[in-house]
Design a protein around this motif. Structure first.
Motif, PDB file in Angstrom:
ATOM      1  N   TRP A 117     -12.437   3.015   3.832  1.00  0.00           N
ATOM      2  CA  TRP A 117     -11.783   1.817   3.293  1.00  0.00           C
ATOM      3  C   TRP A 117     -10.843   2.124   2.126  1.00  0.00           C
ATOM      4  CZ3 TRP A 117     -17.099   1.835   4.473  1.00  0.00           C
ATOM      5  CH2 TRP A 117     -17.468   1.066   5.581  1.00  0.00           C
ATOM      6  N   THR A 118     -11.193   3.087   1.289  1.00  0.00           N
ATOM      7  CA  THR A 118     -10.371   3.358   0.099  1.00  0.00           C
ATOM      8  C   THR A 118      -9.906   4.805  -0.022  1.00  0.00           C
ATOM      9  OG1 THR A 118     -12.312   3.824  -1.300  1.00  0.00           O
ATOM     10  CG2 THR A 118     -11.560   1.519  -1.167  1.00  0.00           C
ATOM     11  N   GLY A 119     -10.460   5.716   0.779  1.00  0.00           N
ATOM     12  CA  GLY A 119     -10.152   7.135   0.625  1.00  0.00           C
ATOM     13  C   GLY A 119      -8.703   7.484   0.884  1.00  0.00           C
ATOM     14  N   SER A 172      -8.544   4.161  13.611  1.00  0.00           N
ATOM     15  CA  SER A 172      -8.258   5.546  13.215  1.00  0.00           C
ATOM     16  C   SER A 172      -8.857   5.888  11.852  1.00  0.00           C
ATOM     17  CB  SER A 172      -6.745   5.783  13.200  1.00  0.00           C
ATOM     18  OG  SER A 172      -6.102   4.920  12.270  1.00  0.00           O
ATOM     19  N   TYR A 173      -9.124   4.878  11.031  1.00  0.00           N
ATOM     20  CA  TYR A 173      -9.727   5.127   9.723  1.00  0.00           C
ATOM     21  C   TYR A 173     -11.186   5.550   9.841  1.00  0.00           C
ATOM     22  CZ  TYR A 173      -5.750   3.355   7.064  1.00  0.00           C
ATOM     23  OH  TYR A 173      -4.518   3.200   6.491  1.00  0.00           O
ATOM     24  N   PHE A 174     -11.781   5.313  11.003  1.00  0.00           N
ATOM     25  CA  PHE A 174     -13.204   5.625  11.201  1.00  0.00           C
ATOM     26  C   PHE A 174     -13.368   6.727  12.246  1.00  0.00           C
ATOM     27  CE2 PHE A 174     -12.854   1.358   9.617  1.00  0.00           C
ATOM     28  CZ  PHE A 174     -13.908   1.225   8.719  1.00  0.00           C
ATOM     29  N   VAL A 187     -10.361  -0.570  -6.631  1.00  0.00           N
ATOM     30  CA  VAL A 187     -11.480   0.184  -7.196  1.00  0.00           C
ATOM     31  C   VAL A 187     -12.090   0.966  -6.046  1.00  0.00           C
ATOM     32  CG1 VAL A 187     -13.738   0.057  -8.297  1.00  0.00           C
ATOM     33  CG2 VAL A 187     -11.920  -1.496  -9.007  1.00  0.00           C
ATOM     34  N   ARG A 188     -12.034   2.282  -6.134  1.00  0.00           N
ATOM     35  CA  ARG A 188     -12.416   3.112  -5.004  1.00  0.00           C
ATOM     36  C   ARG A 188     -13.927   3.206  -4.829  1.00  0.00           C
ATOM     37  NH1 ARG A 188      -7.678   3.942  -6.782  1.00  0.00           N
ATOM     38  NH2 ARG A 188      -5.992   4.537  -5.354  1.00  0.00           N
ATOM     39  N   ASP A 189     -14.322   3.424  -3.584  1.00  0.00           N
ATOM     40  CA  ASP A 189     -15.730   3.541  -3.252  1.00  0.00           C
ATOM     41  C   ASP A 189     -16.316   4.820  -3.837  1.00  0.00           C
ATOM     42  OD1 ASP A 189     -15.464   1.201  -1.840  1.00  0.00           O
ATOM     43  OD2 ASP A 189     -15.269   2.182   0.112  1.00  0.00           O
ATOM     44  N   ILE A 190     -17.644   4.851  -3.903  1.00  0.00           N
ATOM     45  CA  ILE A 190     -18.332   6.030  -4.449  1.00  0.00           C
ATOM     46  C   ILE A 190     -18.026   7.270  -3.620  1.00  0.00           C
ATOM     47  CG2 ILE A 190     -20.595   7.019  -4.947  1.00  0.00           C
ATOM     48  CD1 ILE A 190     -21.578   4.145  -5.462  1.00  0.00           C
ATOM     49  N   PHE A 197       0.832  -1.208   0.000  1.00  0.00           N
ATOM     50  CA  PHE A 197       0.000   0.000   0.000  1.00  0.00           C
ATOM     51  C   PHE A 197       0.864   1.254   0.000  1.00  0.00           C
ATOM     52  CE2 PHE A 197      -2.913  -3.107   1.893  1.00  0.00           C
ATOM     53  CZ  PHE A 197      -4.106  -2.807   1.249  1.00  0.00           C
ATOM     54  N   GLU A 198       0.343   2.276  -0.667  1.00  0.00           N
ATOM     55  CA  GLU A 198       0.838   3.642  -0.512  1.00  0.00           C
ATOM     56  C   GLU A 198      -0.359   4.496  -0.111  1.00  0.00           C
ATOM     57  OE1 GLU A 198       2.846   4.939  -4.008  1.00  0.00           O
ATOM     58  OE2 GLU A 198       4.396   3.378  -3.885  1.00  0.00           O
ATOM     59  N   TYR A 199      -0.113   5.470   0.781  1.00  0.00           N
ATOM     60  CA  TYR A 199      -1.215   6.183   1.425  1.00  0.00           C
ATOM     61  C   TYR A 199      -1.190   7.680   1.134  1.00  0.00           C
ATOM     62  CZ  TYR A 199      -1.256   1.837   4.128  1.00  0.00           C
ATOM     63  OH  TYR A 199      -1.279   0.510   4.508  1.00  0.00           O
ATOM     64  N   GLU A 200      -2.381   8.276   1.215  1.00  0.00           N
ATOM     65  CA  GLU A 200      -2.512   9.724   1.091  1.00  0.00           C
ATOM     66  C   GLU A 200      -2.054  10.417   2.368  1.00  0.00           C
ATOM     67  OE1 GLU A 200      -3.419  11.384  -1.549  1.00  0.00           O
ATOM     68  OE2 GLU A 200      -4.179   9.785  -2.833  1.00  0.00           O
ATOM     69  N   GLU A 201      -2.482   9.895   3.533  1.00  0.00           N
ATOM     70  CA  GLU A 201      -2.129  10.471   4.826  1.00  0.00           C
ATOM     71  C   GLU A 201      -1.420   9.430   5.683  1.00  0.00           C
ATOM     72  OE1 GLU A 201      -5.487  12.179   6.742  1.00  0.00           O
ATOM     73  OE2 GLU A 201      -6.190  13.228   4.948  1.00  0.00           O
TER      74      GLU A 201
END
Length: 237
Positions: free
Chosen positions: A218-220, A104-106, A209-212, A53-57
């Motif tokens: 989960w994907t943001g 922490s994701y939630f 495949v990112r969520d709507i 994985f690579e992350y935004e934050e």
């Protein structure tokens, strides 16, 4: 991954017949096999897939629980010269991975314990095109290294599923691309050639495949998610 390497080593060491292949005086088996321009065989094996994985934050990493899967397929071998062969190894690969999210994701959201887990089942139609570089044959064994590229169709990707993680569905891309590198040894037995090998595979493309919802827990935060794995194959020709 460590378990697969241990299995590979034990299978070789437990069979006393393999030790005879390294004796100084040995009748050469299957002396004309490597002179065939085109030959066919089949393989069975084990796999262990992971994700990189690579992350935004800078949040806690998404943990991956990998299990040992299995694969079966065919192998076609085209002789180019005494030390170089072109190989095509279509196969079906089965794998299951479980993603574990940190709370922490939630942050600030209501969630259930089940929201912290996502089971990712994959069934790949794997199509590698490989170059095999072999040493000179020594008695009845011949080491080699192998490398190349591959594509895989994930039949269990859920890419076109209208439901996303808010409905419990983790989605991945159906078409994926990899590069591969590994090593092995050809063992010339009395009636057939047996080839154990180990190979690493590394995805080139982002598979999530990112969520709507762009802010989906989960994907943001995922910039990219790429498969990496290890294969242990046992080929019979």
């Amino acid at each position: 991954m460590k378990k697969l390497i241990i299995v590979f080593a034990v299978l070789l060491s437990c069979n006393s017949s393999f030790a005879q292949l390294f004796s100084k005086e040995k009748v050469a088996n299957l002396q004309t096999m490597d002179k065939k321009v085109l030959s066919w065989g089949y393989f069975l094996g084990f796999n262990s897939y992971d994700f990189k994985f690579e992350y935004e934050e800078n949040l806690d990493d998404i943990l991956v629980d990998a299990t040992t899967g299995f694969q079966v397929g065919l192998t076609g071998d085209l002789r180019i010269n005494n030390h170089l062969n072109l190989r095509f190894e279509p196969g079906v690969y089965f794998s299951t991975r479980t993603l574990r999210y940190n709370e922490s994701y939630f942050d600030g959201q209501n969630f259930n314990p089940s929201d912290l887990l996502r089971e990712v089942k994959s069934t790949y139609i794997h199509l590698p095109l490989l170059l095999k570089f072999s040493t000179n044959r020594i008695n009845n064994f011949r080491p080699f290294i192998v490398g190349g590229v591959s594509t895989a169709l994930n039949l269990a990707s859920n890419e076109d599923n209208p439901s996303d993680n808010s409905g419990g569905q983790f989605r991945m891309t159906s078409n994926n691309y990899f590069y591969e590198i590994g090593f092995g040894v050809d063992l010339y037995l009395l009636y057939f050639k047996f080839t154990p090998s180990i190979r690493g595979v590394f995805a080139i493309n982002d598979e999530v495949v990112r969520d709507i919802d762009p802010n989906s827990p989960w994907t943001g935060n995922i910039t990219s998610m790429k498969t990496r794995g290890i294969f242990i194959n046992f080929t019979f020709r």
